[in-house]
Design a protein around this motif. Structure first.
Motif, mmCIF file in Angstrom:
data_model
loop_
_atom_site.group_PDB
_atom_site.id
_atom_site.type_symbol
_atom_site.label_atom_id
_atom_site.label_comp_id
_atom_site.label_asym_id
_atom_site.label_seq_id
_atom_site.Cartn_x
_atom_site.Cartn_y
_atom_site.Cartn_z
ATOM 1 N N GLY A 205 10.239 -0.646 59.259
ATOM 2 C CA GLY A 205 9.551 0.231 60.198
ATOM 3 C C GLY A 205 10.522 0.752 61.237
ATOM 4 O O GLY A 205 11.668 0.286 61.339
ATOM 5 N N ASP A 206 10.081 1.720 62.010
ATOM 6 C CA ASP A 206 10.919 2.318 63.045
ATOM 7 C C ASP A 206 11.270 1.262 64.093
ATOM 8 O O ASP A 206 10.387 0.595 64.625
ATOM 9 C CB ASP A 206 10.174 3.490 63.695
ATOM 10 N N GLY A 207 12.556 1.092 64.363
ATOM 11 C CA GLY A 207 13.007 0.082 65.312
ATOM 12 C C GLY A 207 13.459 -1.203 64.655
ATOM 13 O O GLY A 207 13.867 -2.151 65.341
ATOM 14 N N ASP A 208 13.430 -1.261 63.328
ATOM 15 C CA ASP A 208 13.830 -2.448 62.576
ATOM 16 C C ASP A 208 15.309 -2.768 62.809
ATOM 17 O O ASP A 208 16.168 -1.892 62.714
ATOM 18 C CB ASP A 208 13.576 -2.177 61.086
ATOM 19 N N ARG A 279 23.238 8.060 50.082
ATOM 20 C CA ARG A 279 22.968 9.488 50.219
ATOM 21 C C ARG A 279 22.916 9.899 51.689
ATOM 22 O O ARG A 279 23.477 10.932 52.081
ATOM 23 C CB ARG A 279 21.650 9.831 49.530
ATOM 24 N N HIS A 280 22.274 9.093 52.530
ATOM 25 C CA HIS A 280 22.166 9.453 53.940
ATOM 26 C C HIS A 280 23.499 9.337 54.667
ATOM 27 O O HIS A 280 23.772 10.119 55.600
ATOM 28 C CB HIS A 280 21.118 8.574 54.627
ATOM 29 N N ASP A 333 13.991 6.643 53.601
ATOM 30 C CA ASP A 333 14.393 8.028 53.376
ATOM 31 C C ASP A 333 14.009 8.944 54.538
ATOM 32 O O ASP A 333 14.496 10.081 54.626
ATOM 33 C CB ASP A 333 13.769 8.548 52.079
ATOM 34 N N LYS A 334 13.107 8.470 55.425
ATOM 35 C CA LYS A 334 12.719 9.285 56.581
ATOM 36 C C LYS A 334 13.880 9.480 57.547
ATOM 37 O O LYS A 334 13.896 10.421 58.329
ATOM 38 C CB LYS A 334 11.544 8.636 57.308
ATOM 39 N N PHE A 338 19.124 5.657 60.254
ATOM 40 C CA PHE A 338 20.475 6.221 60.335
ATOM 41 C C PHE A 338 20.749 6.913 61.653
ATOM 42 O O PHE A 338 21.776 7.527 61.836
ATOM 43 C CB PHE A 338 20.679 7.200 59.159
ATOM 44 N N HIS A 339 19.824 6.803 62.601
ATOM 45 C CA HIS A 339 20.027 7.382 63.920
ATOM 46 C C HIS A 339 21.017 6.516 64.700
ATOM 47 O O HIS A 339 21.187 5.337 64.434
ATOM 48 C CB HIS A 339 18.714 7.459 64.689
ATOM 49 N N GLY A 340 21.640 7.096 65.684
ATOM 50 C CA GLY A 340 22.553 6.311 66.507
ATOM 51 C C GLY A 340 23.977 6.530 66.085
ATOM 52 O O GLY A 340 24.441 7.657 65.914
ATOM 53 N N ARG A 341 24.682 5.414 65.834
ATOM 54 C CA ARG A 341 26.103 5.496 65.517
ATOM 55 C C ARG A 341 26.331 6.374 64.307
ATOM 56 O O ARG A 341 25.739 6.144 63.248
ATOM 57 C CB ARG A 341 26.641 4.074 65.263
#
Length: 343
Positions: A205-208, A279-280, A333-334, A338-341
């Motif tokens: 989930g978001d924040g994991d 891929r990301h 895949d959302k 991968f946000h942040g660094r």
């Protein structure tokens, strides 16, 4: 219902508290720090200051409640490598909570994990935890329970036995959850409506900041998105909000002695996870040789090698639980992992 929750400010707990309050329950959460206490207060819960090393405090809080959900574990001991200390602390905590509820028919729900199940086959709620390594009778199993035995199993003729090391890492974590299950369900015959919720290997989930986030970080640091073997080993998975919902249902209506599975995806191949990460991050997707897996993945190596598909069919039929949030691959895949660094 007035519910006492340990681990109430953690990854699952922070989703469970609003789930419970939204359903009309009152919540008291265990907090050992000012930050945890503030988070619980902000969420609308009462605060009980203490920790798992205070059985008297746990008994008092549990005894004053209408039911208990136990999510906490001794993370400090786990991170330091003191697995036996973590096992003992969790056992004492569950014993204290169960003793406070004995003879009352009040619910006690504890968190376990699907890793307790034997690998290589689809595990069900009817399956008891896998055999204790020492009970299996093999030479490595015996070594693992002897003082200094683990080191001897890992180093034969000066060569590290990597597979033994990886397997033992997973077995130690399995032992932590096995002990909690056994203690909790022992109270079923003592007038406690005890049940166990086995969480999937990855609760996303978001924040994991758990296993998936660790794999993303490893891929960033090494420049490759790796898997072990042919990548066919499978992880069961569940979204944290679906897991929180199941804990509430267990509290409200799980029959005494139930084993429940918080599993939405029965088994996601590790290679499929690595491919999304690759891929990301725009890095190669590769198989990491067994002899390099521990160095590459660290503590995750044993979990990546274990094939742990798990069913939740009986849980869904028993409690009417239906996961409503994205599955692992869709969630990964959302892109929020991968946000942040930057890669």
């Amino acid at each position: 219902m007035h519910v006492f929750v340990t681990g109430a400010s953690g990854w699952i707990g922070s989703a469970l508290v609003p789930e419970l309050i939204g359903a009309g329950h009152e919540v008291t959460g265990l907090a050992r720090s000012d930050a945890s206490a503030a988070a619980l207060t902000k969420a609308g819960a009462r605060v009980h200051r203490g920790d798992l090393d205070d059985p008297g405090g746990l008994r008092g809080a549990a005894g004053a409640s209408d039911g208990v959900i136990h999510l906490a574990f001794s993370g400090d001991m786990m991170r330091s490598g003191d697995f036996q200390g973590a096992v003992d602390a969790d056992r004492r905590a569950v014993e204290a909570l169960g003793e406070a509820l004995t003879g009352s028919d009040r619910p006690l729900v504890i968190a376990s994990a699907t890793v307790v199940l034997a690998p290589g086959r689809v595990g069900t709620e009817q399956d008891a935890p896998g055999l204790d390594p020492a009970a299996a009778g093999g030479p490595r199993a015996r070594l693992a329970t002897e003082p200094g035995g683990l080191a001897r199993a890992w180093h034969r003729n000066g060569v590290v036995d990597v597979r033994a090391e990886q397997a033992e890492q997973a077995e130690l974590v399995q032992g932590l959850h096995r002990a909690g299950e056994e203690v909790a369900l022992s109270f079923a015959s003592l007038g406690v409506r005890s049940s166990v919720v086995r969480l999937a290997t990855t609760c996303h989930g978001d924040g994991d900041h758990g296993f998936l986030a660790a794999l993303v970080a490893i891929a960033r640091d090494t420049g490759v998105s790796g898997f072990t073997g042919d990548g066919s080993s499978r992880w069961p998975a569940v979204h944290r909000l679906d897991a929180a919902h199941l804990f509430r249902l267990a509290l409200e209506k799980a029959p005494t002695g139930s084993r429940l599975h918080a599993v939405a995806d029965e088994g996601v191949p590790i290679r499929a996870i690595a491919e999304v990460i690759g891929r990301h991050l725009d890095v190669p997707v590769v198989s990491v040789p067994a002899g390099e897996a521990s160095g590459h993945f660290g503590f995750l190596a044993g979990f990546l090698a274990a094939d742990n598909p798990v069913s939740s069919t009986l849980t869904r039929e028993l409690l009417g639980w239906q996961p409503a949030h994205p599955g692992l691959i869709e969630d990964l895949d959302k892109g929020h992992y991968f946000h942040g660094r930057p890669a």
